[in-house]
Design an enzyme around this catalytic site. Structure first.
Site, mmCIF file in Angstrom:
data_model
loop_
_atom_site.group_PDB
_atom_site.id
_atom_site.type_symbol
_atom_site.label_atom_id
_atom_site.label_comp_id
_atom_site.label_asym_id
_atom_site.label_seq_id
_atom_site.Cartn_x
_atom_site.Cartn_y
_atom_site.Cartn_z
ATOM 1 N N ASP A 52 0.887 -1.535 -0.074
ATOM 2 C CA ASP A 52 0.272 -0.324 -0.008
ATOM 3 C C ASP A 52 0.690 1.829 -0.124
ATOM 4 O O ASP A 52 0.498 2.554 0.324
ATOM 5 C CB ASP A 52 -1.020 0.171 1.122
ATOM 6 C CG ASP A 52 -0.942 0.128 2.452
ATOM 7 O OD1 ASP A 52 0.993 -0.358 2.523
ATOM 8 O OD2 ASP A 52 -1.396 0.234 3.724
ATOM 9 N N SER A 53 2.366 0.727 0.384
ATOM 10 C CA SER A 53 3.245 2.046 0.048
ATOM 11 C C SER A 53 3.362 2.918 -1.403
ATOM 12 O O SER A 53 3.800 3.564 -1.564
ATOM 13 C CB SER A 53 4.663 2.331 0.124
ATOM 14 O OG SER A 53 4.604 0.449 -1.078
ATOM 15 N N ASP A 91 -0.841 -6.063 -0.437
ATOM 16 C CA ASP A 91 -1.302 -5.295 0.758
ATOM 17 C C ASP A 91 -2.139 -5.414 1.194
ATOM 18 O O ASP A 91 -3.078 -4.485 -0.011
ATOM 19 C CB ASP A 91 -0.173 -4.361 0.922
ATOM 20 C CG ASP A 91 0.447 -4.179 2.250
ATOM 21 O OD1 ASP A 91 0.190 -4.310 3.125
ATOM 22 O OD2 ASP A 91 1.628 -3.215 2.313
ATOM 23 N N LYS A 120 -1.268 -9.276 3.185
ATOM 24 C CA LYS A 120 -0.549 -9.652 4.481
ATOM 25 C C LYS A 120 -1.273 -7.732 5.036
ATOM 26 O O LYS A 120 -1.953 -7.274 4.002
ATOM 27 C CB LYS A 120 1.161 -8.781 3.591
ATOM 28 C CG LYS A 120 1.289 -7.810 4.475
ATOM 29 C CD LYS A 120 3.158 -7.211 4.403
ATOM 30 C CE LYS A 120 3.096 -5.940 4.458
ATOM 31 N NZ LYS A 120 2.937 -5.067 4.718
ATOM 32 N N GLU A 122 -1.556 -5.092 8.619
ATOM 33 C CA GLU A 122 -0.814 -4.270 9.590
ATOM 34 C C GLU A 122 -1.986 -4.926 10.623
ATOM 35 O O GLU A 122 -3.063 -5.394 11.137
ATOM 36 C CB GLU A 122 -0.664 -3.050 9.339
ATOM 37 C CG GLU A 122 0.261 -2.902 8.176
ATOM 38 C CD GLU A 122 0.617 -1.087 8.166
ATOM 39 O OE1 GLU A 122 -0.392 -0.337 8.897
ATOM 40 O OE2 GLU A 122 0.764 -0.543 7.104
ATOM 41 N N GLU A 189 8.610 -4.313 11.581
ATOM 42 C CA GLU A 189 9.206 -2.620 10.591
ATOM 43 C C GLU A 189 9.505 -1.744 11.877
ATOM 44 O O GLU A 189 9.147 -2.046 12.718
ATOM 45 C CB GLU A 189 8.067 -2.416 9.590
ATOM 46 C CG GLU A 189 8.772 -0.560 9.293
ATOM 47 C CD GLU A 189 7.476 -0.587 8.237
ATOM 48 O OE1 GLU A 189 6.776 -1.090 7.718
ATOM 49 O OE2 GLU A 189 7.651 0.952 7.572
#
Ligand code: KIV
Length: 290
Positions: A52-53, A91, A120, A122, A189
């Protein structure tokens, strides 16, 4: 001479990654957001993340919060069309896994239907239930702990995490909770190297570090950071191997200069009319002169 020759050729799968942890072989992960970046990365890395970056790296947002499922699907589809041999992870963007198990499964399942091998997401223990629900639907999940960019407002900025006892011990608990819930790997991270080492050594699943020191089972960096394609400040954990932004700008400005001086295109870079047609073209006049 190609620098690609010693790259792994086997299709990277989740069991392969887990075997590598036992063998002490480090996994390499980078991001890709379109077919070009995927084709550059795929012969070299083991895992491609459609992160999502994409929001801050490619779409001009300040952070990842505005990234939607529609945006992620668009970029995932472009990467998946290249049929990478690397494990393809997509993501889950902000709010795509928070509202209900049904919506989360539909979003994550849609990623798999578009060609991702895994998703993925978070977050720590509070995400364990949704991880279990996804794994129960045969959707492999990579966890993500530490400096989780979607929590930027809660963290008060992009700050290194796990620097006090409570925070560090919670991260270790979260890591084990996610492993128990069925995550096949964890991104760690922005945490101290010692904490990442403790997590890695105590878990059976591989850890992929970014700003988490050298002891993780693998490392991830954003493609554009490694290749110097971002203009913005780069954190100290980024190692840039080429100043791509400047290099590409320099090449583009040489082409622009050639256009302006008339040295581009040359006859070799132009198409010609077939024999005999040149005269007809030269003798042509408008049929209705105004
Ligand atoms: O979105 C992303 O690029 C990521 C990596 C930095 C791990 O989550």
């Amino acid at each position: 001479m190609s620098h690609i020759s010693d790259s792994p050729v086997e299709r990277v799968t989740i069991p392969v990654l887990q075997r590598w942890k036992g063998e002490g072989r480090r996994a390499v992960m980078t991001t890709a957001y379109d077919a070009v970046t995927a084709r550059i990365a795929d012969p070299i890395v083991d895992i491609i993340l459609v992160g999502d970056s994409v929001g801050n790296v490619c779409l001009g947002f300040d952070n990842t919060l505005p990234v939607s499922m529609a945006m992620m699907n668009h970029h995932l589809e472009a990467v998946a069309r290249t049929k990478p041999r690397a494990l393809l992870v997509a993501d889950m963007p902000f709010l795509s896994f928070h509202l209900s198990p049904e919506e989360t499964i539909r979003n994550a399942g849609g990623f798999l239907q578009r060609g991702a091998d895994a998703v993925k997401l978070e977050g720590g223990a509070k995400r364990a239930e949704i991880v279990r629900a996804l794994v129960d639907c045969e959707i492999p999940v990579m966890g993500h702990l530490g400096l989780t960019p979607q929590s930027v407002n809660v963290m008060g900025g992009f700050k290194v995490q796990g620097r006090n006892a409570d925070n560090a011990l919670r991260l270790l608990d979260d890591a084990h909770c996610l492993q128990e819930a069925g995550c096949f790997a964890l991104v760690l991270e922005g945490i101290p190297a010692e904490l990442a080492a403790r997590a890695t050594n105590s878990l059976t699943i591989p850890t992929i570090g970014i700003g988490a020191g050298p002891s993780c089972s693998g490392q991830v960096l954003v493609f554009h950071d490694v290749l110097g394609l971002t203009e913005s400040h780069r954190p100290k954990f980024v190692r840039t191997y080429v100043e791509g932004f400047l290099l590409l700008q320099e090449a583009l400005s040489r082409w622009a200069a050639d256009v302006r001086t008339g040295t581009f295109p040359t006859p070799q870079e132009s198409y010609r009319l077939p024999e005999g047609l040149s005269d007809a073209i030269a003798n042509w006049a408008p049929s209705n002169p105004t």
